[in-house]
Design a protein around this motif. Sequence first.
Motif, PDB file in Angstrom:
ATOM      1  N   ALA A 108       0.582  -0.928  -0.236  1.00 26.81           N
ATOM      2  CA  ALA A 108      -0.650  -0.334  -0.194  1.00 26.81           C
ATOM      3  C   ALA A 108       1.318   1.151  -0.074  1.00 26.81           C
ATOM      4  N   PRO A 109       0.328   2.102  -0.778  1.00 28.79           N
ATOM      5  CA  PRO A 109       1.138   3.341  -0.542  1.00 28.79           C
ATOM      6  C   PRO A 109       1.097   4.355   0.905  1.00 28.79           C
ATOM      7  N   GLY A 110       2.014   5.154   1.060  1.00 32.49           N
ATOM      8  CA  GLY A 110       1.847   6.338   2.124  1.00 32.49           C
ATOM      9  C   GLY A 110       3.362   5.302   3.111  1.00 32.49           C
ATOM     10  N   SER A 111       2.921   6.527   4.153  1.00 38.09           N
ATOM     11  CA  SER A 111       4.421   6.343   4.867  1.00 38.09           C
ATOM     12  C   SER A 111       3.565   5.256   5.512  1.00 38.09           C
ATOM     13  N   PHE A 112       5.026   4.829   6.408  1.00 33.22           N
ATOM     14  CA  PHE A 112       5.017   4.141   7.268  1.00 33.22           C
ATOM     15  C   PHE A 112       6.227   4.340   8.270  1.00 33.22           C
ATOM     16  N   ARG A 113       6.434   3.607   9.325  1.00 35.68           N
ATOM     17  CA  ARG A 113       7.365   3.446  10.960  1.00 35.68           C
ATOM     18  C   ARG A 113       8.061   2.430  11.231  1.00 35.68           C
ATOM     19  N   LEU A 114       9.234   1.484  10.359  1.00 41.40           N
ATOM     20  CA  LEU A 114       9.157   0.557  10.922  1.00 41.40           C
ATOM     21  C   LEU A 114      11.321   0.663  11.667  1.00 41.40           C
ATOM     22  N   LEU A 115      11.498  -0.359  12.739  1.00 37.19           N
ATOM     23  CA  LEU A 115      12.797  -0.596  12.616  1.00 37.19           C
ATOM     24  C   LEU A 115      12.844  -1.730  12.909  1.00 37.19           C
ATOM     25  N   VAL A 116      14.119  -2.126  12.526  1.00 35.87           N
ATOM     26  CA  VAL A 116      14.615  -3.457  12.436  1.00 35.87           C
ATOM     27  C   VAL A 116      15.593  -3.940  13.312  1.00 35.87           C
ATOM     28  N   ASP A 117      16.305  -5.088  14.064  1.00 29.74           N
ATOM     29  CA  ASP A 117      17.266  -4.704  14.760  1.00 29.74           C
ATOM     30  C   ASP A 117      17.962  -5.912  15.114  1.00 29.74           C
ATOM     31  N   ASP A 118      19.021  -6.189  15.132  1.00 30.73           N
ATOM     32  CA  ASP A 118      19.610  -7.403  15.902  1.00 30.73           C
ATOM     33  C   ASP A 118      19.079  -8.746  14.841  1.00 30.73           C
ATOM     34  N   VAL A 119      19.385  -8.588  13.516  1.00 30.24           N
ATOM     35  CA  VAL A 119      18.583  -9.414  12.436  1.00 30.24           C
ATOM     36  C   VAL A 119      19.793 -10.428  12.930  1.00 30.24           C
TER      37      VAL A 119
END
Length: 107
Positions: free
Chosen positions: A93-104
């Motif tokens: 879907a278009p639009g802004s989002f906030r996703l943080l990913v760590d310790d992969v």
Amino acid sequence: PVFQAAWAGAMFSPGERPFAAADLSAKRELRFLARGDGGTYRVMLFAEHRGQMPLVRTFVAGPEWAEHVFPFSAFGGIDGRDVMAIIVAGGPAPGSFRLLVDDVRLR
């Protein structure tokens, strides 16, 4: 409108060059921490024997850090022998989002 191939995020390509297959069969799962805006996000796994269509699993990234675990077997029985890319992303879907990913980790 929604375009199924649209995404924004991070891609790991384990081969010698982008989208070159690598044998990750010694690993059984992908694990990472994520937090975000409460939206639903995708993990897309590309395997050479499956062609250019990714195998997709979703997760929700809430405001607190949470661990997400995706066994390779959850992606249609993939055994990790020919992984071309793993993507953690927002979309389609278009639009802004906030996703943080760590310790992969691949384990």
